[in-house]
Design a protein around this motif. Sequence first.
Motif, short mmCIF file in Angstrom:
data_model
loop_
_atom_site.label_atom_id
_atom_site.label_comp_id
_atom_site.label_asym_id
_atom_site.label_seq_id
_atom_site.Cartn_x
_atom_site.Cartn_y
_atom_site.Cartn_z
N LEU A 178 27.73 45.05 39.03
CA LEU A 178 27.41 46.42 38.65
C LEU A 178 28.40 47.41 39.27
O LEU A 178 28.91 48.31 38.59
CB LEU A 178 25.98 46.76 39.09
N GLU A 179 28.66 47.25 40.56
CA GLU A 179 29.54 48.20 41.25
C GLU A 179 30.96 48.14 40.72
O GLU A 179 31.59 49.19 40.49
CB GLU A 179 29.51 47.90 42.75
N PHE A 180 31.49 46.97 40.51
CA PHE A 180 32.85 46.86 39.98
C PHE A 180 32.94 47.49 38.59
O PHE A 180 33.94 48.15 38.26
CB PHE A 180 33.30 45.40 39.94
N ASP A 181 31.91 47.31 37.78
CA ASP A 181 31.92 47.89 36.44
C ASP A 181 31.90 49.42 36.49
O ASP A 181 32.47 50.09 35.61
CB ASP A 181 30.72 47.39 35.64
N HIS A 182 31.26 49.98 37.50
CA HIS A 182 31.19 51.44 37.63
C HIS A 182 32.43 52.03 38.30
O HIS A 182 32.84 53.14 37.97
CB HIS A 182 29.95 51.84 38.45
N VAL A 183 33.03 51.29 39.22
CA VAL A 183 34.14 51.83 40.02
C VAL A 183 35.50 51.65 39.33
O VAL A 183 36.37 52.51 39.43
CB VAL A 183 34.15 51.17 41.42
N PHE A 184 35.66 50.54 38.60
CA PHE A 184 36.96 50.24 37.99
C PHE A 184 36.81 50.08 36.47
O PHE A 184 35.88 49.43 35.99
CB PHE A 184 37.54 48.95 38.57
N GLU A 185 37.77 50.61 35.74
CA GLU A 185 37.73 50.51 34.28
C GLU A 185 37.76 49.07 33.81
O GLU A 185 37.13 48.72 32.81
CB GLU A 185 38.89 51.29 33.67
N ASP A 186 38.52 48.22 34.53
CA ASP A 186 38.63 46.83 34.12
C ASP A 186 37.73 45.91 34.93
O ASP A 186 37.89 44.68 34.91
CB ASP A 186 40.09 46.35 34.19
N GLY A 187 36.77 46.48 35.65
CA GLY A 187 35.74 45.69 36.29
C GLY A 187 36.21 44.81 37.43
O GLY A 187 37.08 45.18 38.22
N LEU A 188 35.62 43.63 37.53
CA LEU A 188 35.83 42.73 38.66
C LEU A 188 37.06 41.85 38.47
O LEU A 188 37.08 40.95 37.64
CB LEU A 188 34.58 41.87 38.86
N THR A 189 38.09 42.14 39.24
CA THR A 189 39.31 41.32 39.29
C THR A 189 39.71 41.19 40.74
O THR A 189 39.27 41.97 41.59
CB THR A 189 40.47 41.96 38.50
N ILE A 190 40.56 40.24 41.06
CA ILE A 190 40.99 40.09 42.44
C ILE A 190 41.81 41.30 42.88
O ILE A 190 41.77 41.72 44.04
CB ILE A 190 41.78 38.78 42.65
N GLU A 191 42.55 41.90 41.94
CA GLU A 191 43.31 43.11 42.27
C GLU A 191 42.37 44.24 42.67
O GLU A 191 42.65 44.99 43.62
CB GLU A 191 44.17 43.54 41.09
N ASN A 192 41.24 44.35 41.99
CA ASN A 192 40.28 45.40 42.32
C ASN A 192 39.51 45.10 43.60
O ASN A 192 39.06 46.01 44.29
CB ASN A 192 39.33 45.63 41.15
N VAL A 193 39.35 43.83 43.92
CA VAL A 193 38.81 43.47 45.23
C VAL A 193 39.72 44.04 46.31
O VAL A 193 39.27 44.67 47.28
CB VAL A 193 38.68 41.94 45.39
N GLY A 194 41.02 43.86 46.15
CA GLY A 194 41.99 44.40 47.11
C GLY A 194 41.97 45.91 47.15
O GLY A 194 42.06 46.51 48.22
N ARG A 195 41.85 46.54 45.99
CA ARG A 195 41.82 48.01 45.94
C ARG A 195 40.60 48.56 46.67
O ARG A 195 40.70 49.57 47.36
CB ARG A 195 41.84 48.48 44.49
N ALA A 196 39.46 47.91 46.49
CA ALA A 196 38.25 48.40 47.15
C ALA A 196 38.33 48.23 48.66
O ALA A 196 38.02 49.16 49.42
CB ALA A 196 37.03 47.66 46.60
N ILE A 197 38.74 47.05 49.12
CA ILE A 197 38.85 46.82 50.57
C ILE A 197 39.86 47.78 51.18
O ILE A 197 39.63 48.36 52.25
CB ILE A 197 39.23 45.36 50.86
N ALA A 198 41.00 47.97 50.52
CA ALA A 198 42.02 48.89 51.03
C ALA A 198 41.48 50.30 51.14
O ALA A 198 41.78 51.02 52.10
CB ALA A 198 43.25 48.86 50.12
N THR A 199 40.68 50.72 50.16
CA THR A 199 40.12 52.07 50.19
C THR A 199 39.18 52.24 51.36
O THR A 199 39.19 53.28 52.05
CB THR A 199 39.39 52.36 48.87
N PHE A 200 38.35 51.24 51.63
CA PHE A 200 37.48 51.30 52.81
C PHE A 200 38.32 51.39 54.08
O PHE A 200 38.05 52.22 54.97
CB PHE A 200 36.56 50.08 52.88
N GLU A 201 39.33 50.56 54.18
CA GLU A 201 40.14 50.55 55.40
C GLU A 201 40.84 51.90 55.61
O GLU A 201 41.02 52.33 56.76
CB GLU A 201 41.16 49.42 55.34
#
Length: 434
Positions: free
Chosen positions: A218-241
């Motif tokens: 659900l969160e990946f679908d709301h946060v990223f246009e292309d949903g859950l991908t490994i690239e978006n996993v990196g984007r989310a973690i980087a944003t938190f950091e």
Amino acid sequence: MMKTRLNFDCSVPSVFRSRWVVLFSSLVFGASSAVIAVAAESSQGGPATATVSLGDPSLTAGIPGDGPLTLEQAKRWLAQPENHAILDVRLPRGLDAATGNIYIPEDNPMTRAKIELGRQLYFDTRLSSDNTISCASCHVPEQGWGANTQFGVGVDGQTGNRNSPVSFNRILSRHQFHDGRAATLEEQAVGPIANPIEMGNTHEVCVQTLSSIPVYQLEFDHVFEDGLTIENVGRAIATFERSVVTGPAPYDYYAPLATFERTFADDLEYLDEEPELAEQYAKLKEDAAKNPMSESAIRGMELTFGKANCTACHAGANFTDEQFHNLGVGRDGEDPDLGRFVVTNEEKDRGAFKTPTMRNVADSGPYMHDGSQKTLEEVVEWYDKGGHPNPWLSDKMKVLKLTEGEKADLVAFMVEGLTSDFPVIETGRLPADQ
């Protein structure tokens, strides 16, 4: 000789006097104090924006509630538009002098929802092959966002050959890892997932695991246009950091006071003739008194910028030049780590490693890329002797010939002057399995 008085009435028009007060405000308080911060406005039809100060606990406190995060709780929180506004970020006092160094990729703007998703991923051991290791296993909030072990410990108790670098103030940094092999924080964030001695997983399996957890999907679908991908996993973690920054340290209160007193050394007794400057001076003294440094730490500060030459590399508001230097660490071993050379294949980079920040360094031992120096006292001794001679030794390494008292003062400055609070972080509230 008559002292220059601060009464400009007869010689300087009031407009210039006002400009001088503003100019000095910028000098001692940082640019953000001399300029009124205005919330960013979205362009017509563009995404909503909001101005926030990093360190604000609401950014990292997690979605409200107790226990594992449920799908219904996530839905309600994600339905709030303010959680998707693009954030125009401000740095805390002291660190804000490095505002010009902020790096946020254009394709990965910060939002509250993305920070929250990254927070969950950062602390979630389900990203690893055996559900035992998370980002926080090697970059521990309670251990200065590093790890108090010589090397990071991964799946099955495996270790590498490098110490865990700290993961705070990364918003001011581009190249990551001790050797800078990751060009961005996004790239760095997904590296350990597939490293066989860190998380021991594959990117494909990691994505499959996350997609089986409804809250994450659900969160990946709301946060990223292309949903859950490994690239978006990196984007989310980087944003938190990027949201994890050091707060104001005693140095950040003492340094503006010292600057003021040096600037007006001959005129302090006349400050009552310039009420605005007098008010600034009183506030500087009050702030420094509330955030004191010992005389030893103050001497250590002066050494850091002077005889000890620390700021040749530990430069700027974050006390790092973000460059790579050979200090001779580990060069006397049988198979020395080649460091940056492996990335660039340039001879000058042989045995060179990235300069870490000195902020909160007292919390993040052991030190150096190989964790070979357990205490700050050992680090000071290493610099005092000029490192270990080798053909690629940095020209910034010099024999310092510090006295025992000066060495103690340097450590006192690092411990007292550069230690500050981190943001309040929720570490345990993660998505439920189902």
